[in-house]
Design a protein around this motif. Sequence first.
Motif, mmCIF file in Angstrom:
data_model
loop_
_atom_site.group_PDB
_atom_site.id
_atom_site.type_symbol
_atom_site.label_atom_id
_atom_site.label_comp_id
_atom_site.label_asym_id
_atom_site.label_seq_id
_atom_site.Cartn_x
_atom_site.Cartn_y
_atom_site.Cartn_z
ATOM 1 N N VAL A 1 3.523 -14.145 -8.409
ATOM 2 C CA VAL A 1 3.284 -15.243 -7.476
ATOM 3 C C VAL A 1 3.699 -14.811 -6.077
ATOM 4 O O VAL A 1 4.534 -13.922 -5.896
ATOM 5 C CB VAL A 1 4.027 -16.522 -7.908
ATOM 6 N N ASN B 1 8.932 -18.539 -9.729
ATOM 7 C CA ASN B 1 8.470 -19.599 -8.828
ATOM 8 C C ASN B 1 9.589 -20.450 -8.253
ATOM 9 O O ASN B 1 9.377 -21.602 -7.911
ATOM 10 C CB ASN B 1 7.476 -20.501 -9.570
ATOM 11 N N ASP C 1 -3.576 -21.201 -12.215
ATOM 12 C CA ASP C 1 -3.171 -20.182 -13.186
ATOM 13 C C ASP C 1 -4.361 -19.786 -14.067
ATOM 14 O O ASP C 1 -5.117 -20.642 -14.541
ATOM 15 C CB ASP C 1 -2.038 -20.746 -14.054
ATOM 16 N N SER D 1 -1.522 -26.810 -5.951
ATOM 17 C CA SER D 1 -0.695 -25.623 -5.729
ATOM 18 C C SER D 1 -1.336 -24.383 -6.355
ATOM 19 O O SER D 1 -2.289 -24.472 -7.139
ATOM 20 C CB SER D 1 0.687 -25.837 -6.346
ATOM 21 N N GLU D 2 -0.774 -23.214 -6.049
ATOM 22 C CA GLU D 2 -1.269 -21.978 -6.655
ATOM 23 C C GLU D 2 -1.042 -21.964 -8.165
ATOM 24 O O GLU D 2 -1.782 -21.331 -8.910
ATOM 25 C CB GLU D 2 -0.591 -20.758 -6.022
ATOM 26 N N PHE D 3 -0.028 -22.705 -8.632
ATOM 27 C CA PHE D 3 0.259 -22.731 -10.063
ATOM 28 C C PHE D 3 -0.837 -23.446 -10.843
ATOM 29 O O PHE D 3 -1.105 -23.113 -11.996
ATOM 30 C CB PHE D 3 1.614 -23.399 -10.303
ATOM 31 N N ASP E 1 7.246 -25.378 -18.135
ATOM 32 C CA ASP E 1 7.233 -25.139 -16.699
ATOM 33 C C ASP E 1 7.208 -26.440 -15.905
ATOM 34 O O ASP E 1 6.429 -27.349 -16.203
ATOM 35 C CB ASP E 1 6.001 -24.292 -16.385
ATOM 36 N N THR F 1 5.994 -26.723 -13.092
ATOM 37 C CA THR F 1 4.697 -26.792 -12.418
ATOM 38 C C THR F 1 3.553 -26.934 -13.429
ATOM 39 O O THR F 1 2.397 -26.639 -13.124
ATOM 40 C CB THR F 1 4.458 -25.572 -11.508
ATOM 41 N N SER G 1 6.810 -10.832 -12.059
ATOM 42 C CA SER G 1 6.097 -11.981 -11.511
ATOM 43 C C SER G 1 5.170 -11.573 -10.372
ATOM 44 O O SER G 1 5.511 -10.718 -9.549
ATOM 45 C CB SER G 1 7.106 -13.008 -10.998
ATOM 46 N N ARG H 1 2.577 -25.577 -16.318
ATOM 47 C CA ARG H 1 1.882 -24.537 -17.059
ATOM 48 C C ARG H 1 2.505 -24.382 -18.431
ATOM 49 O O ARG H 1 3.719 -24.473 -18.580
ATOM 50 C CB ARG H 1 1.933 -23.212 -16.301
ATOM 51 N N ARG I 1 10.785 -30.056 -7.648
ATOM 52 C CA ARG I 1 9.671 -30.557 -8.463
ATOM 53 C C ARG I 1 10.028 -31.993 -8.854
ATOM 54 O O ARG I 1 10.903 -32.214 -9.707
ATOM 55 C CB ARG I 1 9.469 -29.683 -9.697
#
Length: 485
Positions: free
Chosen positions: A319, A468, A192, A187-189, A126, A128, A317, A130, A166
């Motif tokens: 998100v 995402n 996780d 970020s929200e990621f 990922d 982000t 998903s 993850r 990114r």
Amino acid sequence: MSLPLHARTRPGTPVPEHEVLDGLPPVREVSADEVAARIARGPRLVVLDDDPTGTQTVAGVPVLTSWTVDDLRWALRQDSSAFFVLTNTRSLSPEDAAVRNREVVRALHEASAAEGTGYVLASRSDSTLRGHFPLETDVLAQELARLGAGPVDGVVLVPAYIEAGRLTVDSRHWMRTSGGLLPVGESEFARDATFGYRSSSLPEWVEEKTAGRVAADEVLRITLDDLRGGGSAHVAALLLSLHRGRTAVVDAVCDDDLRVLALALAEAEQQGSRLLYRVGPSFVRARAGQTARAPLTPAQLRPLRGDAPHGLIAVGSHVSLTTRQLDRLRERGSIAEYELDVTLLLDTERREAHIAEVAAAAAGALESADAVIRTSRTLVTGVDADDSLAISRRVSAALVEVVRRVNASRRPAFVVAKGGITSSDTATHGLGIRRAWARGTLLPGIVSLWEPVDGPAAGIPYIVFAGNVGGDEALADALDLLRSA
């Protein structure tokens, strides 16, 4: 002296892009053709993808969801500098992810020997941050050594995903938002439930994820000054300094940065360096010698469509971006929407009846509208990371079973899967895809379209849509393109 950007930024507040990107060294231009010529007749790039979305930057590349020796030999025989093996390990426990990585490498090693074709490994994850790091690169290094391929000198971490915004600057990883660039650790990621983290600085992130085994100051930083100022020969020298599995982190803001890196990697490997890559999607395009391509056109899509007048969209998903994209799709209309209630899916007595009801309704809707099957938007998590993963797998299995039943009853014009785990499970279990070709994208650099080679989905375009990526209108725009074919 002014404070660094991250010290002047309130947590969770984006930074105007110009504050991050102004004053960078001028881009060193490198063509995709130059990379393609450099890697010609070299080892094949084999991308072990922890969900299917890594294919969204490439075209004309084989994809496997199975890793038998025969499947891998088929991929090695294709006229392509790279291919993907969909491992789906982001949805697995650490123990199962380790087992799967070992299985793939053992089969690949046998297939490579049979075909007389060398390979280099990229562990694609990922952008982000993850996923199972450092577990996956640790396991790959151990297995390569066990198979007699020699010790790994370095692990090269390149999470950039250019189209999705990114970017890595001065070893700090950012994500583009409507308000500017946000450090990914804010970020929200980064929150996780399974793969959460705090650090946006990649050396500090490596220290965090390795629980201190690798200190931040031991990580080799390859910056834009190195890539753009020093060029590929300088970067190759840096890569050749890696020994005993040392980690390097690499900046990237555009494809040219990644192509400089690709040339450097080819040079270092030719001189005997054995490297593992842990990367985001954009690296694969650069290392494979491909350039960015325009999205597929209605004329290119038309011959690929399945039998029914309308298509099927499976959304797993959770998100916030996916929820907003669903809202925009509803506003444009012409869909029939069906919800899989997570509370019913986790109830053993009511689960089967709920799945059967939704599948029958969605299959019937394909005559008059595109059918959307989505899980309920309230995210249900477990008591710990493993429990959360188990819930995700159980919900995903139900969504996949609905897709399987719909396709068995009425083959859709197309199938769109929204979310990483969702798109992997839908491909392998819902549609029975083993071998496919990534043909291109529906939107620039995102939303990959696969053409299945065999199985129940042959003749149905399969669209892999990460949870995402894209703007709020992206899902609706992709559906408009599919409908225009």
